[in-house]
Design a protein around this motif. Structure first.
Motif, mmCIF file in Angstrom:
data_model
loop_
_atom_site.group_PDB
_atom_site.id
_atom_site.type_symbol
_atom_site.label_atom_id
_atom_site.label_comp_id
_atom_site.label_asym_id
_atom_site.label_seq_id
_atom_site.Cartn_x
_atom_site.Cartn_y
_atom_site.Cartn_z
ATOM 1 N N LEU A 8 0.809 -1.216 0.000
ATOM 2 C CA LEU A 8 0.000 0.000 0.000
ATOM 3 C C LEU A 8 0.843 1.267 0.000
ATOM 4 O O LEU A 8 0.292 2.375 -0.081
ATOM 5 N N ASP A 44 -2.336 6.719 6.669
ATOM 6 C CA ASP A 44 -2.547 5.754 5.588
ATOM 7 C C ASP A 44 -2.941 4.394 6.145
ATOM 8 O O ASP A 44 -3.689 3.647 5.511
ATOM 9 N N LEU A 45 -2.403 4.070 7.309
ATOM 10 C CA LEU A 45 -2.693 2.785 7.953
ATOM 11 C C LEU A 45 -2.800 2.999 9.449
ATOM 12 O O LEU A 45 -1.964 3.684 10.054
ATOM 13 N N ASP A 76 -8.121 6.414 0.926
ATOM 14 C CA ASP A 76 -7.291 5.232 0.666
ATOM 15 C C ASP A 76 -6.681 4.627 1.918
ATOM 16 O O ASP A 76 -5.778 3.789 1.837
ATOM 17 N N SER A 77 -7.157 5.027 3.068
ATOM 18 C CA SER A 77 -6.642 4.471 4.323
ATOM 19 C C SER A 77 -7.134 3.043 4.527
ATOM 20 O O SER A 77 -8.164 2.631 3.989
ATOM 21 N N VAL A 78 -6.382 2.318 5.355
ATOM 22 C CA VAL A 78 -6.824 1.004 5.815
ATOM 23 C C VAL A 78 -6.671 0.972 7.329
ATOM 24 O O VAL A 78 -5.703 1.502 7.881
ATOM 25 N N SER A 115 -14.491 -4.698 3.638
ATOM 26 C CA SER A 115 -13.784 -5.295 4.766
ATOM 27 C C SER A 115 -13.176 -6.615 4.323
ATOM 28 O O SER A 115 -13.706 -7.281 3.429
ATOM 29 N N MET A 168 -9.504 -6.155 8.259
ATOM 30 C CA MET A 168 -9.102 -4.918 7.610
ATOM 31 C C MET A 168 -10.337 -4.228 7.051
ATOM 32 O O MET A 168 -11.197 -4.886 6.470
ATOM 33 N N PHE A 208 -11.694 -0.741 4.680
ATOM 34 C CA PHE A 208 -11.308 0.287 3.722
ATOM 35 C C PHE A 208 -12.447 1.293 3.577
ATOM 36 O O PHE A 208 -13.601 1.010 3.902
ATOM 37 N N ARG A 257 -12.775 3.425 0.565
ATOM 38 C CA ARG A 257 -12.783 3.948 -0.793
ATOM 39 C C ARG A 257 -14.215 4.143 -1.286
ATOM 40 O O ARG A 257 -14.976 3.187 -1.426
ATOM 41 N N GLN A 291 -15.557 2.102 -4.142
ATOM 42 C CA GLN A 291 -15.728 0.672 -3.905
ATOM 43 C C GLN A 291 -17.155 0.375 -3.462
ATOM 44 O O GLN A 291 -17.678 0.991 -2.530
#
Length: 234
Positions: A78, A153-154, A180-182, A210, A218, A220, A222, A225
């Protein structure tokens, strides 16, 4: 998600940096120190006392080598530049993420003072220079630290193992994520309480995808998506 699974989560490449991850783990395992634990979470199912040997904490409370390698791959895949970790413990996951992205800024929070001191010292002794270790409970961190302009970002949440607390931390970090984070949660099946929290997080209006890896989860954000839940056995 197909590419994430194939090129990251199930990537069987033996990366050169994996040796550094093993060396750090071995250095922790070789420690003869005993640390006094201030447990701000759900408690331990293993330990009967709050004075614990470092090697026992490593064995029972830290990321496995497999999980550390996976976090290394996720950070690389990522291309994360800003990371927040809630629950440093002995720094196994911290070290893996910092090694994967040496130019990234890693902020890690640990609420037990002696554990915090141990991890901060061990990371520096092992050449990690891009980690900001903060000795604080998670609540104090969110209440007292000024990071209004920061997004991550994470975000890796591994510490409290309480469903209500996990939901609270998730709500607290929602304004610290971007498209765009997770956000990664450890031990989503640690208890029925944690699993219920995980399911609520997956159903949150801001979560668009997920990934349930049957140990970690995890999520997301987005907007492009379509909402979907994925299950990937590792």
């Amino acid at each position: 998600m197909f590419l994430l699974e194939k090129k990251c989560l199930k990537d069987s490449t033996t990366y050169t940096d994996y040796l550094k991850l093993s060396q750090y783990r071995n250095s922790v395992n070789a420690s003869d120190k005993t640390l006094h634990i201030e447990d701000h979470g759900a408690g331990s199912r293993v330990f009967k006392t709050n004075d614990r040997k470092v090697k026992d904490i490593l064995r029972h409370n830290c990321s496995t080598q497999k999980d550390a390698q996976m976090l290394y791959r996720i950070c690389n895949y990522l291309k994360v530049n800003t990371v927040l970790e809630l629950g440093t413990s002995l720094g196994i996951a911290t070290h893996a993420m910092a090694t994967a992205r040496p130019d990234a800024i890693i902020t890690t929070v640990e609420g037990s003072p002696e554990v915090y001191e141990y991890a901060a010292t061990a990371l520096v002794h092992n050449g990690i220079e891009n980690v900001n270790c903060i000795g604080s409970t998670f609540k104090e961190f969110f209440d007292e630290y000024d990071f209004n302009e920061v997004t991550y970002d994470l975000i890796y949440i591994d510490g409290h193992h309480d469903g209500t607390a996990t939901l609270n931390y998730f709500e607290a970090i929602l304004d610290k994520v971007h498209n765009d984070s997770v956000v990664i949660f450890d031990d989503i099946y640690w208890s029925t309480d944690m699993t219920a929290a995980w399911n609520k997080i997956c159903a949150h209006s801001k979560v668009t995808a997920s990934v349930d890896c049957f140990d970690i989860g995890m999520v997301f954000f987005r907007k492009e998506q379509l909402p979907e839940r994925f299950y990937i056995k590792l």
